[in-house]
Design a protein around this motif. Structure first.
Motif, mmCIF file in Angstrom:
data_model
loop_
_atom_site.group_PDB
_atom_site.id
_atom_site.type_symbol
_atom_site.label_atom_id
_atom_site.label_comp_id
_atom_site.label_asym_id
_atom_site.label_seq_id
_atom_site.Cartn_x
_atom_site.Cartn_y
_atom_site.Cartn_z
ATOM 1 N N GLU A 114 14.022 15.940 -20.580
ATOM 2 C CA GLU A 114 14.656 14.752 -20.058
ATOM 3 C C GLU A 114 14.366 14.342 -18.880
ATOM 4 N N GLU A 115 14.430 15.457 -17.888
ATOM 5 C CA GLU A 115 14.153 15.194 -16.333
ATOM 6 C C GLU A 115 12.478 14.571 -16.310
ATOM 7 N N MET A 116 11.568 15.357 -16.974
ATOM 8 C CA MET A 116 10.329 14.893 -16.938
ATOM 9 C C MET A 116 10.087 13.503 -17.400
ATOM 10 N N MET A 117 10.708 13.042 -18.439
ATOM 11 C CA MET A 117 10.798 11.839 -19.156
ATOM 12 C C MET A 117 11.278 10.705 -18.155
ATOM 13 N N ASP A 118 12.166 11.004 -17.492
ATOM 14 C CA ASP A 118 12.763 10.190 -16.392
ATOM 15 C C ASP A 118 11.952 9.959 -15.371
ATOM 16 N N LYS A 119 11.292 10.993 -14.651
ATOM 17 C CA LYS A 119 10.307 10.809 -13.573
ATOM 18 C C LYS A 119 8.985 10.252 -14.320
ATOM 19 N N MET A 120 8.653 10.490 -15.324
ATOM 20 C CA MET A 120 7.362 9.590 -16.124
ATOM 21 C C MET A 120 7.598 8.231 -16.160
ATOM 22 N N LEU A 121 8.906 7.734 -16.734
ATOM 23 C CA LEU A 121 9.108 6.464 -16.700
ATOM 24 C C LEU A 121 9.504 5.773 -15.258
ATOM 25 N N GLU A 122 9.897 6.472 -14.515
ATOM 26 C CA GLU A 122 9.690 5.889 -13.156
ATOM 27 C C GLU A 122 8.383 5.678 -12.410
ATOM 28 N N SER A 123 7.637 6.592 -12.815
ATOM 29 C CA SER A 123 6.318 6.704 -12.282
ATOM 30 C C SER A 123 5.456 5.548 -13.023
ATOM 31 N N LYS A 124 5.694 5.235 -14.115
ATOM 32 C CA LYS A 124 4.996 4.216 -14.982
ATOM 33 C C LYS A 124 5.562 2.810 -14.516
ATOM 34 N N LYS A 125 6.695 2.733 -14.126
ATOM 35 C CA LYS A 125 7.291 1.612 -13.625
ATOM 36 C C LYS A 125 6.449 1.191 -12.388
ATOM 37 N N CYS A 126 6.386 2.078 -11.553
ATOM 38 C CA CYS A 126 5.931 2.100 -10.140
ATOM 39 C C CYS A 126 4.077 1.554 -10.249
ATOM 40 N N ILE A 127 3.527 2.444 -11.153
ATOM 41 C CA ILE A 127 2.234 2.069 -11.408
ATOM 42 C C ILE A 127 1.803 0.751 -11.968
ATOM 43 N N PHE A 128 2.889 0.303 -12.893
ATOM 44 C CA PHE A 128 2.728 -0.982 -13.478
ATOM 45 C C PHE A 128 2.880 -2.118 -12.395
ATOM 46 N N MET A 129 3.730 -1.774 -11.610
ATOM 47 C CA MET A 129 4.076 -2.877 -10.571
ATOM 48 C C MET A 129 2.812 -2.834 -9.507
ATOM 49 N N TYR A 130 2.703 -1.704 -9.193
ATOM 50 C CA TYR A 130 1.885 -1.612 -7.884
ATOM 51 C C TYR A 130 0.135 -1.097 -8.006
ATOM 52 N N SER A 145 0.883 -1.092 -0.085
ATOM 53 C CA SER A 145 0.019 0.102 0.156
ATOM 54 C C SER A 145 0.786 1.152 -0.202
ATOM 55 N N GLU A 146 1.940 1.085 0.701
ATOM 56 C CA GLU A 146 2.725 2.424 0.849
ATOM 57 C C GLU A 146 3.478 2.778 -0.486
ATOM 58 N N LYS A 147 3.789 1.580 -1.188
ATOM 59 C CA LYS A 147 4.419 1.578 -2.547
ATOM 60 C C LYS A 147 3.477 2.314 -3.629
ATOM 61 N N LYS A 148 2.346 1.647 -3.477
ATOM 62 C CA LYS A 148 1.220 2.220 -4.342
ATOM 63 C C LYS A 148 1.105 3.697 -4.168
ATOM 64 N N TYR A 149 0.967 4.196 -2.986
ATOM 65 C CA TYR A 149 0.348 5.418 -2.838
ATOM 66 C C TYR A 149 1.646 6.282 -3.281
ATOM 67 N N LYS A 150 2.885 5.787 -2.999
ATOM 68 C CA LYS A 150 4.083 6.713 -3.248
ATOM 69 C C LYS A 150 4.025 6.799 -5.025
ATOM 70 N N ALA A 151 3.608 5.722 -5.510
ATOM 71 C CA ALA A 151 3.501 5.511 -6.923
ATOM 72 C C ALA A 151 2.393 6.605 -7.651
ATOM 73 N N TYR A 152 1.512 6.495 -6.877
ATOM 74 C CA TYR A 152 0.325 7.697 -7.386
ATOM 75 C C TYR A 152 0.627 9.003 -7.175
ATOM 76 N N ALA A 153 1.214 9.245 -5.735
ATOM 77 C CA ALA A 153 1.637 10.487 -5.508
ATOM 78 C C ALA A 153 2.915 11.173 -6.380
ATOM 79 N N ASP A 154 3.836 10.262 -6.968
ATOM 80 C CA ASP A 154 4.935 10.638 -7.739
ATOM 81 C C ASP A 154 4.332 11.022 -9.051
ATOM 82 N N MET A 155 3.313 10.477 -9.554
ATOM 83 C CA MET A 155 2.597 10.727 -10.696
ATOM 84 C C MET A 155 1.822 11.951 -10.649
#
Length: 161
Positions: free
Chosen positions: A67-83, A37-47
């Motif tokens: 470039e920075e926005m793309m990196d953040k977007m990819l990281e958020s996508k990964k976390c949403i994909f996972m959680y 749940s913590e990881k999921k909420y962090k993923a949502y908060a990051d997005m």
């Protein structure tokens, strides 16, 4: 009589041990659920944070670091994909697809609002009473603008059906 007492003691010990094992397993499951749940909420908060960062830059007429926005977007996508929940992932995918197919900005906005509603539903166990209209008011702080956007979104939805 002594045998009955011995059997009773042994059964009591076995039952107590099994109860302890079940309680321990239940505690471990709760700990794992809380971590997820913590990881999921962090993923949502990051997005959501990424979206507001872009919104802030747009309001200040500042060019975002792509470039920075793309990196953040990819990281958020990964976390949403996972959680992310199933409904959140589906809404996220729908929004992402609108951003790559030259859809009208109002269509993209509508898909993004669906995504935000699904996040809110997931975080509140489907008890959110907030609508897309409410989110638009929060984003724009202007009811006239919201009514204009809402009208455009409604027209596009009618055309799609």
């Amino acid at each position: 009589m002594e045998e009955e007492h011995l059997i009773s003691v042994i059964l009591s010990i076995i039952i107590a041990f099994m109860g302890w094992l079940m309680q321990r397993k239940t505690e471990r499951i709760k700990i794992m659920e809380n971590q997820l749940s913590e990881k999921k909420y962090k993923a949502y908060a990051d997005m959501v944070g990424l979206f507001f960062s872009i919104l802030k830059d747009a309001k200040r007429e500042k060019k975002s670091n792509q470039e920075e926005m793309m990196d953040k977007m990819l990281e958020s996508k990964k976390c949403i994909f996972m959680y992310g929940s199933d409904s959140v992932i589906k809404a996220f995918n729908k929004w992402l697809c609108t951003t790559t197919t030259n859809e009208a900005q109002t269509t993209q906005l509508d898909a993004f609002l669906d995504f935000m509603i699904e996040i809110r539903k997931d975080m509140s166990r489907n008890s959110t009473k907030i609508s897309k209209y409410d989110l638009l008011i929060n984003l724009t702080q202007n009811k006239d603008e919201v009514n204009r956007l809402w009208s455009e979104i409604s027209k596009i939805k009618k055309q799609q059906h």
